[in-house]
Write an enzyme that holds these catalytic residues in place. Sequence first.
Site, PDB file in Angstrom:
ATOM      1  N   GLU A 404      24.615  14.280 -16.541  1.00  0.00           N
ATOM      2  CA  GLU A 404      24.963  15.663 -16.954  1.00  0.00           C
ATOM      3  C   GLU A 404      24.845  15.817 -18.474  1.00  0.00           C
ATOM      4  O   GLU A 404      25.605  16.539 -19.102  1.00  0.00           O
ATOM      5  CB  GLU A 404      26.390  16.053 -16.510  1.00  0.00           C
ATOM      6  CG  GLU A 404      26.701  15.879 -15.038  1.00  0.00           C
ATOM      7  CD  GLU A 404      26.071  16.932 -14.134  1.00  0.00           C
ATOM      8  OE1 GLU A 404      25.404  17.839 -14.654  1.00  0.00           O
ATOM      9  OE2 GLU A 404      26.224  16.814 -12.912  1.00  0.00           O
TER      10      GLU A 404
HETATM   11  C1  LIG Z   1      23.157   7.260 -11.337  1.00  0.00           C
HETATM   12  C2  LIG Z   1      22.377   8.364 -11.981  1.00  0.00           C
HETATM   13  C3  LIG Z   1      22.235   9.572 -11.335  1.00  0.00           C
HETATM   14  C4  LIG Z   1      21.475  10.582 -11.904  1.00  0.00           C
HETATM   15  N1  LIG Z   1      21.266  11.750 -11.204  1.00  0.00           N
HETATM   16  C5  LIG Z   1      20.344  12.642 -11.662  1.00  0.00           C
HETATM   17  C6  LIG Z   1      19.955  13.754 -10.850  1.00  0.00           C
HETATM   18  O1  LIG Z   1      20.462  13.960  -9.746  1.00  0.00           O
HETATM   19  N2  LIG Z   1      18.977  14.578 -11.326  1.00  0.00           N
HETATM   20  C7  LIG Z   1      18.391  14.395 -12.548  1.00  0.00           C
HETATM   21  O2  LIG Z   1      17.531  15.176 -12.911  1.00  0.00           O
HETATM   22  N3  LIG Z   1      18.758  13.353 -13.348  1.00  0.00           N
HETATM   23  C8  LIG Z   1      19.701  12.471 -12.931  1.00  0.00           C
HETATM   24  N4  LIG Z   1      20.067  11.396 -13.709  1.00  0.00           N
HETATM   25  C9  LIG Z   1      19.434  11.217 -15.012  1.00  0.00           C
HETATM   26  C10 LIG Z   1      20.371  11.410 -16.182  1.00  0.00           C
HETATM   27  O3  LIG Z   1      20.678  12.757 -16.326  1.00  0.00           O
HETATM   28  C11 LIG Z   1      19.690  10.791 -17.418  1.00  0.00           C
HETATM   29  O4  LIG Z   1      19.744   9.383 -17.238  1.00  0.00           O
HETATM   30  C12 LIG Z   1      20.345  11.195 -18.709  1.00  0.00           C
HETATM   31  O5  LIG Z   1      20.102  12.553 -18.965  1.00  0.00           O
HETATM   32  C13 LIG Z   1      19.844  10.378 -19.900  1.00  0.00           C
HETATM   33  O6  LIG Z   1      18.453  10.306 -19.929  1.00  0.00           O
HETATM   34  P1  LIG Z   1      17.768   8.873 -20.096  1.00  0.00           P
HETATM   35  O7  LIG Z   1      18.315   7.979 -19.057  1.00  0.00           O
HETATM   36  O8  LIG Z   1      16.301   9.058 -20.126  1.00  0.00           O
HETATM   37  O9  LIG Z   1      18.261   8.340 -21.489  1.00  0.00           O
HETATM   38  P2  LIG Z   1      17.587   8.639 -22.911  1.00  0.00           P
HETATM   39  O10 LIG Z   1      17.391  10.101 -23.078  1.00  0.00           O
HETATM   40  O11 LIG Z   1      16.415   7.755 -23.096  1.00  0.00           O
HETATM   41  O12 LIG Z   1      18.758   8.198 -23.889  1.00  0.00           O
HETATM   42  C14 LIG Z   1      18.943   6.844 -24.337  1.00  0.00           C
HETATM   43  C15 LIG Z   1      20.031   6.862 -25.427  1.00  0.00           C
HETATM   44  O13 LIG Z   1      19.570   7.640 -26.546  1.00  0.00           O
HETATM   45  C16 LIG Z   1      20.488   8.702 -26.828  1.00  0.00           C
HETATM   46  N5  LIG Z   1      19.740   9.875 -27.258  1.00  0.00           N
HETATM   47  C17 LIG Z   1      18.683  10.482 -26.659  1.00  0.00           C
HETATM   48  N6  LIG Z   1      18.310  11.559 -27.347  1.00  0.00           N
HETATM   49  C18 LIG Z   1      19.149  11.669 -28.401  1.00  0.00           C
HETATM   50  C19 LIG Z   1      19.274  12.586 -29.483  1.00  0.00           C
HETATM   51  N7  LIG Z   1      18.503  13.649 -29.613  1.00  0.00           N
HETATM   52  N8  LIG Z   1      20.253  12.352 -30.372  1.00  0.00           N
HETATM   53  C20 LIG Z   1      21.097  11.315 -30.273  1.00  0.00           C
HETATM   54  N9  LIG Z   1      21.032  10.415 -29.266  1.00  0.00           N
HETATM   55  C21 LIG Z   1      20.064  10.590 -28.344  1.00  0.00           C
HETATM   56  C22 LIG Z   1      21.213   8.941 -25.507  1.00  0.00           C
HETATM   57  O14 LIG Z   1      22.448   9.579 -25.696  1.00  0.00           O
HETATM   58  C23 LIG Z   1      21.328   7.531 -24.958  1.00  0.00           C
HETATM   59  O15 LIG Z   1      22.433   6.887 -25.549  1.00  0.00           O
HETATM   60  C24 LIG Z   1      20.871  10.385 -13.174  1.00  0.00           C
HETATM   61  C25 LIG Z   1      21.045   9.177 -13.843  1.00  0.00           C
HETATM   62  C26 LIG Z   1      21.763   8.167 -13.255  1.00  0.00           C
HETATM   63  C27 LIG Z   1      21.875   6.845 -13.987  1.00  0.00           C
END
Ligand SMILES: Cc1cc2nc3c(=O)[nH]c(=O)nc-3n(C[C@H](O)[C@H](O)[C@H](O)COP(=O)(O)OP(=O)(O)OC[C@H]3O[C@@H](n4cnc5c(N)ncnc54)[C@H](O)[C@@H]3O)c2cc1C
Length: 594
Positions: A404
């Site tokens: 979220e």
């Molecule tokens: C169990 C699970 C269920 C999920 N369910 C869904 C779902 O139903 N539908 C869906 O669409 N998605 C879903 N997700 C995805 C989830 O919303 C994303 O994992 C999340 O938004 C983070 O994206 P990412 O994993 O690519 O991390 P990244 O975006 O790669 O982030 C990696 C790190 O960098 C930081 N970061 C990234 N950008 C910035 C910035 N601009 N400034 C500062 N820090 C930053 C982040 O906070 C994090 O600490 C799910 C994930 C999991 C693990």
Amino acid sequence: MENRKVLKSGEFLVDEIQANDIFIPEEFDEEQKMIAQTIQDFLDTELYPNIDQIDSPDIKLMQRVLKKAGELGLMGISIPEEYGGFGQSFVTQMLAAETIGAGHSFSVAFMAHTGIGTLPIMYYGNEDQRQRYVTRLAVGDLIGAYCLTEPGAGSDANSGKTTATLSEDGQHYKLNGQKMWITNAGFADTQVVFAKIDKDRVLSAFIVEREYPGVVVNPDEHKMGIKGSSTAQIFYNDVKVPVGNLLGNRGEGFRIALSILHMGRIKLGANVLGASKKAITDSVKYANERKQFNVLISTFGAIKHKLAEQVIRTFALECAIYRLSKDIDDQIEVNKASGMDKGKASVEGISHYAVEAAILKVYGSEVLDFVIDEAVQIHGGMGYSAEMAVERGYRDSRINRIFEGTNEINRLLVVDTAMKRAMKGDFDLFGKAESLALNMGNIAVGKTDGESYFEEKLRYIKNFKNLILLVIQGASKQFDKKLIMEQEVLNNLADMIMEVYIAESLVLRVQKMENIKGVDPSGIYRAMVDIFIYDAGDKIRKPAADAVNSFSAPVFNGQYKQVIEILTTVEGINVKDARRKIADKLIEDNCYKF
Ligand SMILES: Cc1cc2nc3c(=O)[nH]c(=O)nc-3n(C[C@H](O)[C@H](O)[C@H](O)COP(=O)(O)OP(=O)(O)OC[C@H]3O[C@@H](n4cnc5c(N)ncnc54)[C@H](O)[C@@H]3O)c2cc1C
């Protein structure tokens, strides 16, 4: 709607409301309590007795429990009656979300289905789409999923590469791409998929059925926690999506995605509240059974401290959750009165409170992490055993800081959204900040003669708010448009803002409780206020100093230092006795009952 003062999103930074202006959980009506009890009974009979099996990667079991929840009507709470639901208020939806929140993996599967899987169609769908899908999602006849994240598009959700190309005959879109981390992927019948049409720079949204040829779901991911909830990648290979399944308008996808996430964030705040209360009950029950040195461990001051702190943070979170929920209900009513369709009125009402949504998400997920971590600690070695509920809770809790929108992204949103709303003219943040800065040496609100208990606490809060404005003013002046790049300073501000919103919600709730029932002779609720405000002074002082030291020229440091000290100083109290008082009630009740 009663005649009460309602603030716009973020406006609490510059304005005050009275205790009677907020809704508090003590005002739940009988129907709301009955709905919560029905859900609790469901968890007690259908979930907890089989939790080891349901919380396993065998997704058939989760499907069965979801089906049962649908049959009992639990999936229709947020859906208007004309689409097969019960059209309950936002406050009731949040109470339901709180109760479900103690349901481990089931909570995640259920919330993904009823929230991000269903509500985009309810809020943005046309009549035909609502009739075809929402009526069946509302009773669990279909299960939904929400597909935004891609391998290269996580926090930067608008950068997805999934494409939709309109066919020559104009009858369907051809969908190609890959989504990942999709909750309920293993069994969801409908998926709200975000993709870019042709060479559009912005997303559109589509309703995709699992049975469409070319939809391929990977096996489930192996996860740290919430093991019973299905999470997988989905591939779209030349999937033909009828044009009638475009959700909203072309190019409206990002707006849909974001507004649904606001809703998801607020409801996550309620989920973690329920999970925290359960972890506290698990903690105190264990502390009341386990003996060391010939006495129950619940008699030790160190354990009482932990128990009390679990309660204080959880109770404070609860105050903010229901304060905001009622504000949203009122905004929804205002929207309906202006002629908006029910779906639009709801989503606009929720999105209006984007600042508070991000606060609840971050603060709530961090409260649960704290509470469950202490729950494991109170269990000692047993807390590390897979036999115990707290071990499961510890693993399950961690995801809440990631999905979220990560807590990093949401912290940035707290500040960015508040500042943007102020610039738009929703409230006068910068004018007020500027005049405080001009009068920096004299901005502390002083004690008045005959100040009451609550007036004193609200005075501290006013001073915390003044400090936030001062830091916003200083940082804006120093960094100007580049402030957005100074994430450390924005984080400092977010931490201060969150603390103030929660603190104010707590003080106003306890004041309203006393307005309704009279002064509580046990003093337990005032003890919570005392400790929270006392700690808030320290919690706000540090990020304020960090921020100021990051932008102010050395010549100003002395002046800022003095102002920070004055604005965060809170009169000392006997925190040991106050915490013991709270812990003793918990120990006597042997469950969370505040
Ligand atoms: C169990 C699970 C269920 C999920 N369910 C869904 C779902 O139903 N539908 C869906 O669409 N998605 C879903 N997700 C995805 C989830 O919303 C994303 O994992 C999340 O938004 C983070 O994206 P990412 O994993 O690519 O991390 P990244 O975006 O790669 O982030 C990696 C790190 O960098 C930081 N970061 C990234 N950008 C910035 C910035 N601009 N400034 C500062 N820090 C930053 C982040 O906070 C994090 O600490 C799910 C994930 C999991 C693990």
